[in-house]
Design a protein around this motif. Structure first.
Motif, mmCIF file in Angstrom:
data_model
loop_
_atom_site.group_PDB
_atom_site.id
_atom_site.type_symbol
_atom_site.label_atom_id
_atom_site.label_comp_id
_atom_site.label_asym_id
_atom_site.label_seq_id
_atom_site.Cartn_x
_atom_site.Cartn_y
_atom_site.Cartn_z
ATOM 1 N N GLU A 129 0.948 -1.759 0.105
ATOM 2 C CA GLU A 129 0.187 -0.153 -0.260
ATOM 3 C C GLU A 129 0.741 0.960 0.387
ATOM 4 O OE1 GLU A 129 -2.498 -0.288 3.710
ATOM 5 O OE2 GLU A 129 -3.700 -2.229 2.638
ATOM 6 N N ARG A 130 2.382 1.017 0.651
ATOM 7 C CA ARG A 130 2.654 2.765 0.741
ATOM 8 C C ARG A 130 3.767 2.689 -0.854
ATOM 9 N NH1 ARG A 130 6.842 1.479 5.334
ATOM 10 N NH2 ARG A 130 7.720 3.078 4.854
ATOM 11 N N LEU A 131 3.783 1.505 -1.078
ATOM 12 C CA LEU A 131 4.767 1.249 -2.481
ATOM 13 C C LEU A 131 3.367 1.800 -3.214
ATOM 14 C CD1 LEU A 131 6.979 0.471 -4.305
ATOM 15 C CD2 LEU A 131 5.877 -1.587 -4.915
ATOM 16 N N GLU A 132 2.419 1.413 -3.375
ATOM 17 C CA GLU A 132 1.163 2.691 -4.216
ATOM 18 C C GLU A 132 1.020 3.996 -4.405
ATOM 19 O OE1 GLU A 132 -2.793 -0.004 -4.100
ATOM 20 O OE2 GLU A 132 -1.850 -1.467 -5.054
ATOM 21 N N GLU A 133 1.359 4.306 -2.116
ATOM 22 C CA GLU A 133 1.072 5.843 -2.421
ATOM 23 C C GLU A 133 2.277 6.352 -3.447
ATOM 24 O OE1 GLU A 133 0.572 5.909 1.767
ATOM 25 O OE2 GLU A 133 -0.934 5.078 1.756
ATOM 26 N N ALA A 134 3.346 5.777 -2.781
ATOM 27 C CA ALA A 134 5.167 6.729 -3.022
ATOM 28 C C ALA A 134 4.892 6.527 -4.495
ATOM 29 C CB ALA A 134 6.167 5.350 -2.995
ATOM 30 N N LEU A 135 4.082 5.579 -6.065
ATOM 31 C CA LEU A 135 4.470 6.154 -7.362
ATOM 32 C C LEU A 135 3.470 6.847 -7.758
ATOM 33 C CD1 LEU A 135 4.514 2.060 -7.879
ATOM 34 C CD2 LEU A 135 6.899 3.825 -8.407
ATOM 35 N N ILE A 136 2.290 6.284 -7.027
ATOM 36 C CA ILE A 136 1.418 7.675 -7.059
ATOM 37 C C ILE A 136 2.213 8.711 -6.883
ATOM 38 C CG2 ILE A 136 -0.971 8.360 -6.546
ATOM 39 C CD1 ILE A 136 -2.270 5.981 -7.251
ATOM 40 N N MET A 137 2.733 9.507 -5.950
ATOM 41 C CA MET A 137 3.431 10.940 -5.973
ATOM 42 C C MET A 137 4.329 10.745 -6.401
ATOM 43 S SD MET A 137 1.631 12.011 -3.358
ATOM 44 C CE MET A 137 3.020 13.148 -2.414
ATOM 45 N N ASP A 180 4.236 10.537 -9.361
ATOM 46 C CA ASP A 180 2.851 10.808 -11.395
ATOM 47 C C ASP A 180 3.429 10.030 -11.878
ATOM 48 O OD1 ASP A 180 3.262 13.493 -10.473
ATOM 49 O OD2 ASP A 180 4.815 14.121 -11.222
ATOM 50 N N VAL A 181 3.751 8.117 -10.967
ATOM 51 C CA VAL A 181 3.066 7.007 -11.849
ATOM 52 C C VAL A 181 1.283 7.156 -12.209
ATOM 53 C CG1 VAL A 181 3.336 4.875 -12.522
ATOM 54 C CG2 VAL A 181 5.623 6.314 -11.004
ATOM 55 N N GLY A 182 0.071 6.863 -13.179
ATOM 56 C CA GLY A 182 -1.092 6.463 -13.242
ATOM 57 C C GLY A 182 -1.351 5.308 -12.176
ATOM 58 N N ALA A 183 -2.132 4.756 -11.908
ATOM 59 C CA ALA A 183 -2.673 4.466 -11.150
ATOM 60 C C ALA A 183 -3.237 3.621 -12.006
ATOM 61 C CB ALA A 183 -4.333 5.062 -10.628
ATOM 62 N N PRO A 184 -3.287 3.056 -13.273
ATOM 63 C CA PRO A 184 -3.706 1.333 -13.213
ATOM 64 C C PRO A 184 -2.119 1.061 -13.376
ATOM 65 C CG PRO A 184 -4.634 2.983 -15.217
ATOM 66 C CD PRO A 184 -4.105 3.707 -13.457
ATOM 67 N N THR A 185 -0.938 1.741 -14.293
ATOM 68 C CA THR A 185 0.021 1.355 -14.130
ATOM 69 C C THR A 185 0.644 0.910 -12.814
ATOM 70 O OG1 THR A 185 1.121 2.935 -16.173
ATOM 71 C CG2 THR A 185 2.607 1.875 -14.702
ATOM 72 N N THR A 186 0.143 2.084 -11.636
ATOM 73 C CA THR A 186 1.123 1.711 -10.464
ATOM 74 C C THR A 186 0.106 0.339 -10.201
ATOM 75 O OG1 THR A 186 0.969 3.485 -8.982
ATOM 76 C CG2 THR A 186 0.496 2.593 -8.493
#
Length: 263
Positions: free
Chosen positions: A63-71, A73-79
């Protein structure tokens, strides 16, 4: 995306011994350079990943990795796709430690960023390249650079088609590039049918045995229906003149490095 001109062109059929080996090496090099160039993502993720993110592999970690990727600027589907795959590999392949996981993460992001074939195939004879894009994005200049490198570095013959018949200086500018590159050019009167210019250029390329024909077109926005219809007509004219053409259609962008001709 190729980062220099030597990586840009495919000159051998797939499966042709040395050509296949060069293709594999180029793809590996492309992924390596793309991975290394993702500095913004590295900066956004690096400190947290190395320090604490992969210290304990549990649900909270991903979950933290997903948050870091979105922060970053990696898109949600790609994340979602990348994190799911990394979690599966960490479990199945026993990836351990922040360094191993972070390196694999960057590789997955680089693979995800690869869309289609980033290079231009020059296998067809003649190869017809059609340059399109919004006004002021550097189409004519990019065509000139392409012609120069294909002519001077590959030794291929090149013919340019000045199908931008609306901008007053377009044909004149392209003539200058043709002179620098040592290639031929077909032009038409100002305001003439761009499809006719493209037709004549391909006809000339065929009759002369030219290796590469590059067609310039006038800039236009995708919202300009009449101009987009005209562009479609130019493409149909090219297709009728030569089966399989245009073999490459490249759209130049203000944000893409013009030296890579990616659009």
């Amino acid at each position: 995306m190729p980062r220099d001109w030597s990586d840009l062109f495919i000159t051998a059929e797939p499966g042709d011994g040395a050509g296949e080996q060069e293709d594999q090496q180029s793809r590996r090099g492309f992924l390596r350079r793309l991975r290394d160039s993702m500095s913004r993502t590295r900066q956004a993720l690096g400190g947290e990943i190395q320090a604490t993110l992969f210290a304990d592999l549990d649900e909270h970690t991903w979950e933290r990795l997903e948050e870091a990727l979105i922060m970053a600027d990696v898109g949600a589907p790609t994340t979602a796709a990348v994190v799911s795959r990394l979690e599966q590999e960490a479990t199945a392949d026993g990836l351990e430690g922040g360094e191993a996981l972070s390196e694999r993460l960057i590789e997955l992001l680089a693979e995800t960023a690869t869309v289609g074939e980033p290079r231009i195939s020059l296998v067809s004879k003649p190869t017809v390249i059609m340059a399109v894009g919004v006004n002021g994005t550097g189409k004519t200049t990019t065509i000139g650079k392409l012609a120069w490198h294909i002519r001077k570095e590959l030794g291929y013959s090149v013919l340019l088609g000045a199908a931008d018949t609306y901008r007053a200086a377009a044909a004149e500018q392209l003539v200058g590039w043709a002179e620098r590159a040592g290639c031929e050019i077909v032009t038409g009167p100002a305001g003439s049918d761009p499809g006719a210019v493209a037709f004549e250029a391909i006809a000339a390329g065929n009759s002369k045995g030219t290796d590469v024909v590059i067609i310039d077109t006038a800039g236009r926005l995708h919202t300009q229906d009449e101009l987009m219809a005209e562009l479609a007509k130019v493409r149909r004219v090219i297709a009728r003149q030569l089966e399989g053409a245009p073999h490459e259609t490249r759209a130049c962008s203000r944000t893409a490095p013009r030296s890579t001709v990616w659009c």
